[in-house]
Design a protein around this motif. Structure first.
Motif, short mmCIF file in Angstrom:
data_model
loop_
_atom_site.label_atom_id
_atom_site.label_comp_id
_atom_site.label_asym_id
_atom_site.label_seq_id
_atom_site.Cartn_x
_atom_site.Cartn_y
_atom_site.Cartn_z
N ARG A 1 51.32 34.62 63.17
CA ARG A 1 51.96 33.78 64.20
C ARG A 1 53.45 33.67 63.91
NH1 ARG A 1 53.91 28.79 64.00
NH2 ARG A 1 52.72 28.15 62.16
N LEU B 1 46.43 41.27 64.33
CA LEU B 1 47.02 40.78 65.58
C LEU B 1 48.35 40.11 65.27
CD1 LEU B 1 46.77 40.14 68.64
CD2 LEU B 1 45.65 38.00 67.99
N ILE C 1 51.22 37.89 66.83
CA ILE C 1 51.53 37.00 67.95
C ILE C 1 52.98 36.55 67.83
CG2 ILE C 1 50.87 34.92 69.20
CD1 ILE C 1 48.16 35.03 67.79
N ARG D 1 47.55 45.02 67.30
CA ARG D 1 48.04 44.72 68.63
C ARG D 1 49.12 43.65 68.53
NH1 ARG D 1 43.40 42.98 71.58
NH2 ARG D 1 44.08 40.82 71.83
N ILE D 2 50.12 43.74 69.41
CA ILE D 2 51.13 42.69 69.52
C ILE D 2 50.85 41.90 70.79
CG2 ILE D 2 53.58 42.18 69.83
CD1 ILE D 2 54.25 44.70 68.29
N GLU D 3 50.78 40.58 70.66
CA GLU D 3 50.62 39.68 71.81
C GLU D 3 51.88 38.82 71.91
OE1 GLU D 3 48.54 39.22 74.22
OE2 GLU D 3 46.72 40.32 73.65
N VAL E 1 53.66 35.69 73.70
CA VAL E 1 53.36 34.48 74.46
C VAL E 1 54.58 34.12 75.30
CG1 VAL E 1 52.74 32.04 74.30
CG2 VAL E 1 51.75 33.68 72.69
N GLN F 1 47.75 28.75 73.38
CA GLN F 1 47.56 30.19 73.60
C GLN F 1 47.42 30.93 72.28
OE1 GLN F 1 49.95 32.16 76.74
NE2 GLN F 1 50.90 30.16 77.06
N LEU G 1 44.12 33.13 71.19
CA LEU G 1 44.24 34.52 70.77
C LEU G 1 43.68 34.73 69.37
CD1 LEU G 1 47.85 35.19 72.10
CD2 LEU G 1 45.77 36.32 72.92
N ASP H 1 39.79 34.43 69.39
CA ASP H 1 39.19 35.63 69.99
C ASP H 1 39.25 36.81 69.03
OD1 ASP H 1 38.69 34.19 72.27
OD2 ASP H 1 40.29 35.10 73.47
N TRP H 2 40.38 36.97 68.33
CA TRP H 2 40.53 38.10 67.40
C TRP H 2 39.57 37.97 66.22
CZ3 TRP H 2 43.16 42.48 68.28
CH2 TRP H 2 43.42 43.34 67.20
#
Length: 216
Positions: free
Chosen positions: A135, A154, A156, A180-182, A184, A199, A203, A206-207
């Protein structure tokens, strides 16, 4: 829910930790906080609460001793020592594996800011780690370890945190694992804007569900 205050002996120091175990926990997530923070980080605690609702046990612990934190407030001698932080995180994972009630649970790491780099370095050295979430992280500080990370990762990042977005994209280019890059939208580095930390929590949950529970 069990809440247990822990003293973790690692690297010839004692680190404080908070271990929270919901009934019928399905997996474990260990947090590595960022620069200038601690196990009492309100943002990490909010993410941890979301994980508890999804059936995850969590461990939030201090990467530095109180004396080191006091010195660190003057400069950045410890908070950017990724090798030190990763070694302490790795030692904490060894401590956790010695607990018979938790050793069999699938294991994930959640890192924030410089703690994300520590999580990636420690994860690259610990085959038991099944998933990593960052994060607002500085994965670029993990250096050569990025190429050795096997756990699905992941990243974020806040949509307004432009410098860190670039650093995350650079780091992702060095990773060969599932990643993966998310981004926000509307979030700055600390995800203080309304709804943005929710959010992040969604995320992350879910991951970890995907890679620690559904995949097991």
């Amino acid at each position: 829910m069990q809440t247990l205050q822990q003293e973790i002996r690692v690297d010839d120091v004692t680190l404080g930790g908070t271990l929270e175990i919901p009934d019928a926990a399905r997996a474990m997530v260990v947090f590595a906080h960022g620069s200038g923070s601690s196990r009492f980080s309100p943002r990490n605690r909010q993410v941890a609460a979301g994980l508890h609702r999804a059936g995850f046990a969590t461990l939030l612990f201090d990467l530095l001793t109180p004396e080191e934190q006091r010195h660190d407030s003057i400069g950045a001698a410890y908070r950017f020592d990724i090798a030190l932080l990763a070694r302490r995180l790795g030692g904490t994972l060894t401590w956790l594996a010695a607990r018979p009630d938790l050793a069999a649970l699938p294991l994930g790491l959640f890192g924030a800011s410089t703690g994300a780099a520590a999580a990636l370095v420690a994860g690259a050295q610990a085959p038991r780690v099944g998933a990593i979430v960052s994060r607002g992280g500085r994965p670029d500080l993990a250096g050569p370890a990025l190429a050795c990370v096997a756990a699905p990762t992941l990243l974020i990042v806040g949509g307004l945190d432009e410098t860190v977005i670039g650093l995350n994209r650079k780091a992702a280019g060095q990773m060969s694992c599932e990643h993966r890059i998310e981004i926000v939208p509307g979030a700055t580095h600390l995800f203080e804007e309304p709804g943005t930390l929710e959010q992040v929590t969604r995320l992350a949950v879910d991951w970890f569900v995907r890679w620690l529970i559904a995949a097991s």
